[in-house]
Design a protein around this motif. Structure first.
Motif, PDB file in Angstrom:
ATOM      1  N   LEU A  86       4.015  -2.153   6.871  1.00  0.00           N
ATOM      2  CA  LEU A  86       3.000  -2.055   5.735  1.00  0.00           C
ATOM      3  C   LEU A  86       3.385  -0.924   4.910  1.00  0.00           C
ATOM      4  N   CYS A  87       3.165  -1.036   3.627  1.00  0.00           N
ATOM      5  CA  CYS A  87       3.404   0.049   2.577  1.00  0.00           C
ATOM      6  C   CYS A  87       2.318   0.634   1.949  1.00  0.00           C
ATOM      7  N   MET A  88       2.334   1.713   1.584  1.00  0.00           N
ATOM      8  CA  MET A  88       1.087   2.653   0.923  1.00  0.00           C
ATOM      9  C   MET A  88       1.684   3.529  -0.136  1.00  0.00           C
ATOM     10  N   LEU A  89       0.896   3.635  -1.093  1.00  0.00           N
ATOM     11  CA  LEU A  89       1.101   4.788  -1.887  1.00  0.00           C
ATOM     12  C   LEU A  89      -0.235   5.533  -1.974  1.00  0.00           C
ATOM     13  N   PHE A  90       0.041   6.939  -1.574  1.00  0.00           N
ATOM     14  CA  PHE A  90      -1.046   7.806  -1.754  1.00  0.00           C
ATOM     15  C   PHE A  90      -0.914   8.484  -3.077  1.00  0.00           C
ATOM     16  N   PHE A  91      -2.181   8.963  -3.681  1.00  0.00           N
ATOM     17  CA  PHE A  91      -2.163   9.485  -4.922  1.00  0.00           C
ATOM     18  C   PHE A  91      -3.544  10.297  -4.837  1.00  0.00           C
ATOM     19  N   HIS A 118      -6.509  10.411   6.676  1.00  0.00           N
ATOM     20  CA  HIS A 118      -7.886   9.705   6.180  1.00  0.00           C
ATOM     21  C   HIS A 118      -9.026  10.440   6.866  1.00  0.00           C
ATOM     22  N   SER A 119      -8.653  11.277   8.063  1.00  0.00           N
ATOM     23  CA  SER A 119      -9.805  12.003   8.801  1.00  0.00           C
ATOM     24  C   SER A 119      -9.330  13.377   8.897  1.00  0.00           C
ATOM     25  N   GLY A 120      -8.571  13.846   8.281  1.00  0.00           N
ATOM     26  CA  GLY A 120      -7.916  15.355   8.527  1.00  0.00           C
ATOM     27  C   GLY A 120      -8.453  16.375   7.525  1.00  0.00           C
ATOM     28  N   ASP A 121      -7.736  17.268   7.223  1.00  0.00           N
ATOM     29  CA  ASP A 121      -8.443  18.174   5.829  1.00  0.00           C
ATOM     30  C   ASP A 121      -7.893  17.973   4.576  1.00  0.00           C
ATOM     31  N   ILE A 122      -7.500  16.639   4.216  1.00  0.00           N
ATOM     32  CA  ILE A 122      -7.071  16.189   3.013  1.00  0.00           C
ATOM     33  C   ILE A 122      -7.989  15.240   2.335  1.00  0.00           C
ATOM     34  N   ASN A 123      -7.915  15.193   0.937  1.00  0.00           N
ATOM     35  CA  ASN A 123      -8.460  14.004   0.340  1.00  0.00           C
ATOM     36  C   ASN A 123      -7.498  13.025  -0.187  1.00  0.00           C
ATOM     37  N   ALA A 124      -7.865  11.792  -0.435  1.00  0.00           N
ATOM     38  CA  ALA A 124      -6.758  11.169  -1.399  1.00  0.00           C
ATOM     39  C   ALA A 124      -7.387   9.625  -1.342  1.00  0.00           C
ATOM     40  N   LEU A 125      -6.652   9.129  -2.436  1.00  0.00           N
ATOM     41  CA  LEU A 125      -6.688   7.646  -2.571  1.00  0.00           C
ATOM     42  C   LEU A 125      -5.580   7.034  -2.117  1.00  0.00           C
ATOM     43  N   HIS A 126      -5.425   5.696  -1.655  1.00  0.00           N
ATOM     44  CA  HIS A 126      -4.283   5.159  -1.317  1.00  0.00           C
ATOM     45  C   HIS A 126      -4.528   3.630  -1.342  1.00  0.00           C
ATOM     46  N   VAL A 127      -3.506   2.960  -1.877  1.00  0.00           N
ATOM     47  CA  VAL A 127      -3.456   1.432  -2.017  1.00  0.00           C
ATOM     48  C   VAL A 127      -2.271   0.999  -0.999  1.00  0.00           C
ATOM     49  N   SER A 128      -2.669   0.104  -0.232  1.00  0.00           N
ATOM     50  CA  SER A 128      -1.867  -0.297   0.867  1.00  0.00           C
ATOM     51  C   SER A 128      -1.533  -2.039   0.238  1.00  0.00           C
ATOM     52  N   TYR A 129      -0.085  -2.180   0.284  1.00  0.00           N
ATOM     53  CA  TYR A 129       0.580  -3.358  -0.203  1.00  0.00           C
ATOM     54  C   TYR A 129       1.544  -3.775   0.736  1.00  0.00           C
ATOM     55  N   LEU A 186      -7.415  -0.950  -1.344  1.00  0.00           N
ATOM     56  CA  LEU A 186      -7.572   0.523  -1.806  1.00  0.00           C
ATOM     57  C   LEU A 186      -8.542   1.170  -0.954  1.00  0.00           C
ATOM     58  N   ARG A 187      -8.337   2.477  -0.331  1.00  0.00           N
ATOM     59  CA  ARG A 187      -9.082   3.030   0.411  1.00  0.00           C
ATOM     60  C   ARG A 187      -9.184   4.673  -0.249  1.00  0.00           C
ATOM     61  N   LYS A 188     -10.385   5.238  -0.026  1.00  0.00           N
ATOM     62  CA  LYS A 188     -10.578   6.765  -0.400  1.00  0.00           C
ATOM     63  C   LYS A 188     -10.986   7.467   0.652  1.00  0.00           C
ATOM     64  N   TYR A 213     -11.476  11.463   2.162  1.00  0.00           N
ATOM     65  CA  TYR A 213     -11.728  11.580   3.524  1.00  0.00           C
ATOM     66  C   TYR A 213     -12.722  10.397   3.931  1.00  0.00           C
ATOM     67  N   GLY A 214     -12.378   9.952   4.966  1.00  0.00           N
ATOM     68  CA  GLY A 214     -13.339   8.763   5.578  1.00  0.00           C
ATOM     69  C   GLY A 214     -12.329   7.442   5.685  1.00  0.00           C
ATOM     70  N   ALA A 215     -11.395   7.146   5.037  1.00  0.00           N
ATOM     71  CA  ALA A 215     -10.766   5.969   5.031  1.00  0.00           C
ATOM     72  C   ALA A 215     -11.604   4.620   4.481  1.00  0.00           C
ATOM     73  N   HIS A 216     -12.469   4.929   3.660  1.00  0.00           N
ATOM     74  CA  HIS A 216     -13.474   3.941   3.384  1.00  0.00           C
ATOM     75  C   HIS A 216     -12.541   3.018   2.453  1.00  0.00           C
ATOM     76  N   LEU A 217     -12.737   1.786   2.834  1.00  0.00           N
ATOM     77  CA  LEU A 217     -12.148   0.569   2.053  1.00  0.00           C
ATOM     78  C   LEU A 217     -13.092   0.198   1.039  1.00  0.00           C
ATOM     79  N   VAL A 218     -12.607   0.272  -0.433  1.00  0.00           N
ATOM     80  CA  VAL A 218     -13.457   0.338  -1.552  1.00  0.00           C
ATOM     81  C   VAL A 218     -13.210  -0.917  -2.309  1.00  0.00           C
ATOM     82  N   CYS A 219     -11.953  -1.605  -2.161  1.00  0.00           N
ATOM     83  CA  CYS A 219     -11.600  -2.512  -2.974  1.00  0.00           C
ATOM     84  C   CYS A 219     -10.430  -3.349  -2.273  1.00  0.00           C
TER      85      CYS A 219
END
Length: 226
Positions: free
Chosen positions: A82-87, A113-124, A140-142, A144-150
């Motif tokens: 699996l591949c991701m891009l964090f941004f 996703h549940s540490g002390d950073i915030n990020a967005l990431h797309v997994s493709y 697409l996840r957001k 803190y919290g690994a929320h699957l948003v799209c």
């Protein structure tokens, strides 16, 4: 929502063609980074049986503004994986992602996703688990919290049917995020700034791979957007 040449300005380019190109990048986890064909090839070093410990993230050292477009060329070489891009990656209190006071990150997904950073990431190119191989999506996840948003359909075929590199394009402008492959829009999401926390601003970008995938990357380009 395609890129418009009138509202973008190139602020970063990296051919990802040699060790010199990534000498300032930061690797979290263990991986082999090589350039056998003049493009960056990434592969896990640890046995995939070690689970999350065998995965890794390779961060670009630059900080980018909130509104950006990121393009890169990608070719899968070996499955599964699996591949991701964090941004927009930064500390949850606004710290630089590499601030020494933040917890150490070594590749396991929970660190991101549940540490002390915030990020967005797309997994493709999601081919790691049976359910991902049976039904191909880009997520697409957001955090803190690994929320699957799209989600959207993944147009990249399996390795045996790929033909060269695929052009990936991620755009974050205001509350809108779009992801495209070879000019085909995969998804578009608008963040309301409340359901999954405030809108994220600027930060770092990084490539993540899940073992045992081998992937190749080239021509990383970042544009600022008005």
């Amino acid at each position: 929502m395609p890129l418009n040449a009138q509202n973008r300005k190139q602020i970063y380019y990296n051919a990802l063609a040699s060790y010199n190109d990534v000498s300032a990048f930061r690797l979290e986890g263990e991986a082999s980074i090589s350039f056998p064909h003049g493009v960056m090839r990434m592969e896990n070093k640890l046995d995939p049986d070690e689970g999350q410990a065998s995965n890794f993230v390779f961060w670009c050292p630059e900080n980018f503004p909130a509104d950006i477009a990121v393009t890169w060329d990608f070719r899968p070489v070996r499955e599964p994986g699996l591949c991701m891009l964090f941004f927009s990656a930064a500390g949850r209190n606004g710290e630089d992602l590499f601030d020494p006071h933040l917890s150490r990150r070594t590749g396991p997904y929970g660190h991101y996703h549940s540490g002390d950073i915030n990020a967005l990431h797309v997994s493709y190119f999601r081919r790691r688990y049976p359910e991902e191989r049976a039904f191909h999506t880009c997520n697409l996840r957001k955090s803190y919290g690994a929320h699957l948003v799209c989600q959207g359909a993944d147009p990249i075929p399996n390795v045996e049917d790929t033909s060269g590199f695929y052009r990936m394009e991620l755009m974050k402008q205001g509350a809108d995020i779009t992801f495209s492959v070879n000019g085909l829009q995969v998804f578009h999401w608008t963040d309301d700034g409340h359901t999954y926390g405030p809108l994220l601003s600027g930060g770092k970008i990084g490539f993540r791979q899940m073992a045992p995938l081998i992937g190749e990357y080239a021509n990383l380009t970042v544009y600022s957007l008005e």
